[in-house]
Design an enzyme around this catalytic site. Structure first.
Site, PDB file in Angstrom:
ATOM      1  N   HIS A 108       0.847  -1.200   0.000  1.00  0.00           N
ATOM      2  CA  HIS A 108       0.000   0.000   0.000  1.00  0.00           C
ATOM      3  C   HIS A 108       0.888   1.257   0.000  1.00  0.00           C
ATOM      4  O   HIS A 108       0.398   2.358   0.288  1.00  0.00           O
ATOM      5  CB  HIS A 108      -0.879   0.052   1.254  1.00  0.00           C
ATOM      6  CG  HIS A 108      -1.860  -1.083   1.392  1.00  0.00           C
ATOM      7  ND1 HIS A 108      -2.642  -1.543   0.361  1.00  0.00           N
ATOM      8  CD2 HIS A 108      -2.205  -1.846   2.471  1.00  0.00           C
ATOM      9  CE1 HIS A 108      -3.414  -2.530   0.798  1.00  0.00           C
ATOM     10  NE2 HIS A 108      -3.160  -2.732   2.067  1.00  0.00           N
ATOM     11  N   ARG A 131     -16.211  -9.995   1.865  1.00  0.00           N
ATOM     12  CA  ARG A 131     -17.441  -9.593   2.562  1.00  0.00           C
ATOM     13  C   ARG A 131     -18.599  -9.743   1.593  1.00  0.00           C
ATOM     14  O   ARG A 131     -19.199 -10.785   1.496  1.00  0.00           O
ATOM     15  CB  ARG A 131     -17.296  -8.159   3.099  1.00  0.00           C
ATOM     16  CG  ARG A 131     -18.383  -7.742   4.067  1.00  0.00           C
ATOM     17  CD  ARG A 131     -18.157  -6.329   4.574  1.00  0.00           C
ATOM     18  NE  ARG A 131     -18.193  -5.347   3.487  1.00  0.00           N
ATOM     19  CZ  ARG A 131     -19.278  -4.696   3.099  1.00  0.00           C
ATOM     20  NH1 ARG A 131     -20.415  -4.889   3.718  1.00  0.00           N
ATOM     21  NH2 ARG A 131     -19.231  -3.833   2.101  1.00  0.00           N
TER      22      ARG A 131
HETATM   23  P1  A3P Z   1     -16.290  -5.391   0.550  1.00  0.00           P
HETATM   24  O1  A3P Z   1     -15.904  -5.204   1.986  1.00  0.00           O
HETATM   25  O2  A3P Z   1     -16.950  -4.171  -0.025  1.00  0.00           O
HETATM   26  O3  A3P Z   1     -17.078  -6.624   0.313  1.00  0.00           O
HETATM   27  P2  A3P Z   1      -8.823  -5.985  -0.174  1.00  0.00           P
HETATM   28  O4  A3P Z   1      -8.639  -7.266  -0.893  1.00  0.00           O
HETATM   29  O5  A3P Z   1      -8.053  -4.853  -0.754  1.00  0.00           O
HETATM   30  O6  A3P Z   1      -8.641  -6.170   1.292  1.00  0.00           O
HETATM   31  O7  A3P Z   1     -10.341  -5.557  -0.411  1.00  0.00           O
HETATM   32  C1  A3P Z   1     -11.401  -6.289   0.141  1.00  0.00           C
HETATM   33  C2  A3P Z   1     -12.649  -5.935  -0.623  1.00  0.00           C
HETATM   34  O8  A3P Z   1     -12.612  -6.580  -1.900  1.00  0.00           O
HETATM   35  C3  A3P Z   1     -13.884  -6.468   0.090  1.00  0.00           C
HETATM   36  O9  A3P Z   1     -14.925  -5.571  -0.292  1.00  0.00           O
HETATM   37  C4  A3P Z   1     -14.032  -7.830  -0.555  1.00  0.00           C
HETATM   38  O10 A3P Z   1     -15.305  -8.384  -0.415  1.00  0.00           O
HETATM   39  C5  A3P Z   1     -13.698  -7.506  -1.996  1.00  0.00           C
HETATM   40  N1  A3P Z   1     -13.241  -8.679  -2.752  1.00  0.00           N
HETATM   41  C6  A3P Z   1     -12.443  -9.696  -2.338  1.00  0.00           C
HETATM   42  N2  A3P Z   1     -12.256 -10.589  -3.323  1.00  0.00           N
HETATM   43  C7  A3P Z   1     -12.950 -10.137  -4.386  1.00  0.00           C
HETATM   44  C8  A3P Z   1     -13.149 -10.644  -5.712  1.00  0.00           C
HETATM   45  N3  A3P Z   1     -12.603 -11.784  -6.106  1.00  0.00           N
HETATM   46  N4  A3P Z   1     -13.917  -9.911  -6.546  1.00  0.00           N
HETATM   47  C9  A3P Z   1     -14.472  -8.755  -6.140  1.00  0.00           C
HETATM   48  N5  A3P Z   1     -14.338  -8.236  -4.906  1.00  0.00           N
HETATM   49  C10 A3P Z   1     -13.577  -8.909  -4.028  1.00  0.00           C
END
Ligand code: A3P
Length: 336
Positions: free
Chosen positions: A138, A295
């Protein structure tokens, strides 16, 4: 004193100096009461602050390296799965993909969490990381190690509209991290106010995104700028763009055989979320469940949490901060 003891002493001396350095930085509290440290204009949790300073000082880039850079909760897990699949598709056809049994965070390590958190000068050479090395971070643009900027390595940057990003981050933090006992946690409204002011982990959001946006315009061969919402809308064409950018383009034959669709499906929210490793697995440290990274994966979920007044404040801020940069997030009204 033998070499082992000497290097242990040097490393603990280095750790001590690092701790002293970090404690001189400006400090704030995060949403559940842990300290954030401000380094070069951005706020970090302690482990990340130390790791990013070491990364900036010591990392030596290879021309073949791939950097996957995001603001937290912008789809890092998804992008890790996509890039891993693109790069390794000859070695692992989709039916034999390690993603079926391994969480994406164990296939593409985080600079802050997995690489520089335990060791200020980790050995990233000597076959420890097969080429191309794929790392996630990040780290904001201005804090990247000079060797990344000078080398021919590629950077893929992924961000997300600030309202969904904030909500995803807020729920992730309050649902998964223990509270600091002596601290009265912020309400969602207070946390939102801090987000708007830029005092949140890896914030300010605005400058983070703008830094990579500008570099993607100046150096499109080096920085590919992606938005979560665009990936959601059309994963197939974004996957092709990503593969071309990384130097692993899909052949006509692969396109005919449906490889793009196979990777899209394998890396989709629905597939990854339902895999056993992501249902019941845990991160190696911190007792965080793999399921915390999945989520609901929707665009516009903020409407269920944020008032129209708060959304209007974010819209106005976006317009002010991004001005005529050409960068824009579609922040629809609640009623739309
Ligand atoms: P939400 O909390 O809105 O559901 P990161 O991977 O950067 O930690 O981000 C997590 C976010 O990306 C979460 O969003 C999660 O549900 C979503 N996410 C994880 N895997 C995903 C996928 N394969 N496709 C789309 N969104 C995804």
């Amino acid at each position: 004193m033998d070499d082992k003891t000497a290097s242990k002493n040097i490393s603990s001396e280095g750790d001590k100096l690092m701790e002293e350095l970090v404690q001189t930085l400006p400090q704030e509290k995060n949403w559940v009461g842990y300290t954030l440290y401000q380094y070069q204009g951005f706020w970090y949790p302690l482990v990340a602050a130390k790791a990013i300073i070491s990364f900036q000082s010591h990392f030596k880039a290879h021309d073949t390296d791939i950097f996957l850079i995001t603001t937290p909760k912008s789809g890092t897990t998804w992008l890790k799965a996509l890039i891993f699949s693109i790069v390794n598709r000859k070695q692992f056809p989709h039916t034999q993909s390690p993603l079926l049994t391994t969480n994406p965070h164990d296939l593409v390590p985080f600079i802050e969490v997995s690489i520089y958190s335990k060791n200020q000068t980790p050995d990233l050479e000597n076959g420890n990381f097969p080429s191309p090395r794929i790392f996630a971070t990040h780290t904001p643009y201005g804090t990247l190690p000079g060797s990344i900027l000078k080398s021919n390595c590629r950077i893929v940057y992924l961000c997300r509209n600030p309202l969904d990003q904030f909500i995803s981050d807020w729920l992730y933090v309050v649902n998964n991290f223990p509270r600091n006992e002596d601290f009265k946690p912020f309400s969602m409204e207070e946390a939102f106010d801090r987000f708007c002011k830029g005092t949140h982990a890896f914030g300010p959001f605005w400058e983070h995104v703008l830094g990579y946006w500008k570099m993607s315009l100046e150096h499109p061969e080096k920085v590919l700028f992606l938005k979560y919402e665009d990936l959601k809308e059309d994963i197939a064409s974004n996957l092709k763009t990503l593969a071309d950018f990384l130097g692993y383009p899909f052949s006509e034959e692969e396109i005919r055989q449906g490889v793009v669709e196979e990777i899209s499906k394998l890396c989709s929210f629905e597939t990854l979320k339902s895999l056993e490793v992501n249902v019941s697995g845990e991160r190696p440290v911190g007792r965080l469940k793999n399921s915390a990274f999945f989520r609901n994966g929707k665009v516009g979920d903020w409407v269920n949490f944020i008032s129209q007044e708060m959304a209007d404040r974010m819209k106005q801020l976006s317009e002010e901060r991004y001005g005529d940069s050409g960068l824009k997030f579609d922040l629809l009204d609640k009623k739309a």
